[in-house]
Design an enzyme around this catalytic site. Structure first.
Site, mmCIF file in Angstrom:
data_model
loop_
_atom_site.group_PDB
_atom_site.id
_atom_site.type_symbol
_atom_site.label_atom_id
_atom_site.label_comp_id
_atom_site.label_asym_id
_atom_site.label_seq_id
_atom_site.Cartn_x
_atom_site.Cartn_y
_atom_site.Cartn_z
ATOM 1 N N GLU A 111 1.306 -0.963 -0.203
ATOM 2 C CA GLU A 111 -0.234 -0.579 -0.216
ATOM 3 C C GLU A 111 0.888 1.127 -0.445
ATOM 4 O O GLU A 111 0.175 2.026 -0.588
ATOM 5 C CB GLU A 111 -1.107 -0.116 1.190
ATOM 6 C CG GLU A 111 -1.857 -0.972 1.188
ATOM 7 C CD GLU A 111 -2.873 -1.347 2.541
ATOM 8 O OE1 GLU A 111 -2.391 -1.272 3.528
ATOM 9 O OE2 GLU A 111 -4.209 -0.929 2.159
ATOM 10 N N GLU A 131 -3.480 -9.865 4.592
ATOM 11 C CA GLU A 131 -4.273 -9.460 4.749
ATOM 12 C C GLU A 131 -5.792 -10.874 4.788
ATOM 13 O O GLU A 131 -6.621 -11.094 5.469
ATOM 14 C CB GLU A 131 -4.895 -8.193 3.894
ATOM 15 C CG GLU A 131 -4.154 -7.222 4.495
ATOM 16 C CD GLU A 131 -3.367 -6.487 3.693
ATOM 17 O OE1 GLU A 131 -2.931 -7.422 3.603
ATOM 18 O OE2 GLU A 131 -2.692 -5.495 4.064
HETATM 19 C C1 1HE Z 1 6.907 -8.744 12.238
HETATM 20 C C2 1HE Z 1 6.153 -8.663 10.485
HETATM 21 C C3 1HE Z 1 5.030 -7.380 11.007
HETATM 22 C C4 1HE Z 1 8.090 -9.434 9.995
HETATM 23 N N1 1HE Z 1 4.810 -6.883 12.014
HETATM 24 N N2 1HE Z 1 6.188 -8.067 12.841
HETATM 25 N N3 1HE Z 1 2.727 -8.204 7.348
HETATM 26 C C5 1HE Z 1 2.379 -9.739 6.744
HETATM 27 O O1 1HE Z 1 1.381 -10.520 7.005
HETATM 28 C C6 1HE Z 1 4.310 -10.441 7.190
HETATM 29 C C7 1HE Z 1 3.921 -10.314 8.129
HETATM 30 N N4 1HE Z 1 5.365 -11.220 7.937
HETATM 31 C C8 1HE Z 1 6.194 -11.864 6.636
HETATM 32 O O2 1HE Z 1 5.825 -13.051 5.969
HETATM 33 C C9 1HE Z 1 7.370 -12.118 7.359
HETATM 34 O O3 1HE Z 1 8.370 -11.913 8.496
HETATM 35 C C10 1HE Z 1 8.539 -11.545 5.708
HETATM 36 C C11 1HE Z 1 8.378 -12.436 4.933
HETATM 37 C C12 1HE Z 1 7.938 -10.150 5.502
HETATM 38 C C13 1HE Z 1 10.085 -11.926 6.532
HETATM 39 O O4 1HE Z 1 10.654 -12.981 6.708
HETATM 40 P P1 1HE Z 1 12.114 -13.025 7.350
HETATM 41 O O5 1HE Z 1 12.459 -14.309 7.207
HETATM 42 O O6 1HE Z 1 13.043 -12.860 6.691
HETATM 43 O O7 1HE Z 1 11.870 -12.140 8.796
HETATM 44 P P2 1HE Z 1 10.931 -12.931 10.222
HETATM 45 O O8 1HE Z 1 12.048 -13.685 10.653
HETATM 46 O O9 1HE Z 1 9.210 -13.853 9.604
HETATM 47 O O10 1HE Z 1 10.635 -11.518 11.412
HETATM 48 C C14 1HE Z 1 11.402 -11.161 11.517
HETATM 49 C C15 1HE Z 1 11.202 -10.638 12.833
HETATM 50 O O11 1HE Z 1 10.346 -9.068 11.793
HETATM 51 C C16 1HE Z 1 10.384 -11.182 13.838
HETATM 52 O O12 1HE Z 1 10.479 -10.562 15.176
HETATM 53 P P3 1HE Z 1 11.054 -11.630 15.842
HETATM 54 O O13 1HE Z 1 10.694 -10.606 17.102
HETATM 55 O O14 1HE Z 1 11.212 -13.391 16.275
HETATM 56 O O15 1HE Z 1 12.636 -11.028 15.371
HETATM 57 C C17 1HE Z 1 9.132 -11.330 12.363
HETATM 58 O O16 1HE Z 1 7.762 -11.505 13.796
HETATM 59 C C18 1HE Z 1 8.611 -9.491 12.632
HETATM 60 N N5 1HE Z 1 7.829 -9.162 11.948
HETATM 61 N N6 1HE Z 1 6.521 -9.301 10.059
HETATM 62 C C19 1HE Z 1 4.763 -6.925 13.580
HETATM 63 N N7 1HE Z 1 3.761 -7.704 9.682
HETATM 64 C C20 1HE Z 1 -3.262 -0.769 7.144
HETATM 65 S S1 1HE Z 1 -3.752 -2.125 7.077
HETATM 66 C C21 1HE Z 1 -2.681 -2.822 6.586
HETATM 67 C C22 1HE Z 1 -2.386 -4.382 6.729
HETATM 68 C C23 1HE Z 1 -1.380 -5.022 6.567
HETATM 69 O O17 1HE Z 1 -0.920 -4.677 5.912
HETATM 70 S S2 1HE Z 1 -1.186 -6.952 7.011
HETATM 71 C C24 1HE Z 1 -0.538 -7.917 6.459
HETATM 72 C C25 1HE Z 1 0.496 -7.602 7.435
#
Ligand code: 1HE
Length: 258
Positions: A111, A131
């Site tokens: 977005e 989402e």
């Molecule tokens: C996060 C987030 C996040 C990572 N919020 N903490 N977005 C999503 O559903 C995407 C979610 N994220 C992923 O699918 C993956 O993290 C990635 C593909 C982006 C990256 O993968 P990777 O293997 O490089 O990293 P990771 O090990 O998954 O994440 C590293 C850290 O970042 C980890 O935290 P840690 O404390 O365990 O080290 C994750 O929890 C954190 N992290 N993404 C919070 N999104 C206005 S409406 C909009 C609505 C949306 O955007 S919904 C989609 C949300």
């Protein structure tokens, strides 16, 4: 400008905005979105184009899901409207934005990329709207801006099925208009921003503010607005100077590529 989750630097007429929360994959916390707003508002007068990119392996993982707490419906609407206000200020700000995309460009990250005026993707980029699988909906303007780039049918596919588009698929669909190799995006983004910055200010104003509105109008009103904008742009001394430069053989011609 000092921020916790962003870094802003300047190279002459170009401002470079780095999403700088790589340990959370540049997930957009409320504080970070507020910082984006403050950063855009404080872009110095001489900056004529911006490049936005992400630190670490990914452009942006979207909404910070850790903050998606127990919101009521009304609080959810207010939160989404807050993103709309701020993302609108990016799209309809003073300086055009070139987004440089790599790694995850997902959810709110896509977005945000959709607010930019040009998108350069590295071949590591991938696009998704998780989402659909998280049981929520787009809230940062993605259902308005992204269908205008790739069509509502592709957005629906991505959300219904969790489909992830590769960098090549994103380019073919219209998310990016430049596709470059790994690590080459920032240099290309800066090169494009320099070209944008060298345009007449009225041209960049028309492209940022008039063109997207004209594209949404019916033919009658659209053609009228086009004429108004054309009249204003061509009456600027800068336009007269540029036209004279061409006629007196001081300006470059349009050249065939390759
Ligand atoms: C996060 C987030 C996040 C990572 N919020 N903490 N977005 C999503 O559903 C995407 C979610 N994220 C992923 O699918 C993956 O993290 C990635 C593909 C982006 C990256 O993968 P990777 O293997 O490089 O990293 P990771 O090990 O998954 O994440 C590293 C850290 O970042 C980890 O935290 P840690 O404390 O365990 O080290 C994750 O929890 C954190 N992290 N993404 C919070 N999104 C206005 S409406 C909009 C609505 C949306 O955007 S919904 C989609 C949300």
């Amino acid at each position: 400008m000092k921020f916790k989750s962003l870094r802003f630097s300047r190279r002459g007429a170009i401002g470079i905005l780095l999403l700088n929360r790589p340990h959370k994959r540049n997930a957009l916390s409320d504080a970070m979105v507020e910082e984006l707003d403050a950063c855009i508002a404080a872009v110095p007068e001489g900056v004529r184009a911006l490049v936005m990119h992400g630190a670490g392996e990914h452009f942006c993982a979207g909404l910070d899901l850790a903050e998606l707490a127990d919101r009521s419906a009304a609080q959810g609407v207010a939160h989404s409207r807050g993103w709309h206000r701020i993302f609108d200020r990016i799209q309809f700000g003073r300086a055009p934005v070139v987004a440089v995309l790599h790694g995850a460009v997902v959810g709110g990250g896509l977005e945000l990329a959709g607010c930019a005026h040009l998108r350069v993707a590295e071949n590591s980029a991938f696009y998704a709207f998780p989402e659909g699988q998280r049981g929520i909906f787009l809230g940062g303007g993605g259902s308005v801006r992204v269908p205008r780039l790739i069509g509502a049918h592709r957005v629906a596919d991505m959300m219904f099925t969790g489909r992830v588009l590769s960098a090549q698929e994103g380019q073919a669909a219209g998310i990016s208009t430049y596709l470059v190799g790994q690590g080459k995006g920032l240099a290309r983004g800066i090169e494009l921003a320099r070209r944008i910055a060298s345009n007449a200010p009225a041209t960049n104003f028309a492209l940022m503010h008039a063109l997207p509105r004209i594209a949404e109008l019916g033919q009658d009103a659209g053609l009228l607005m086009e004429s108004l904008m054309a009249g204003i742009a061509q009456s600027e001394p800068e336009a007269k100077r540029r036209m004279k430069d061409f006629l007196e053989k001081r300006a470059g011609k349009v050249k065939r590529r390759g």
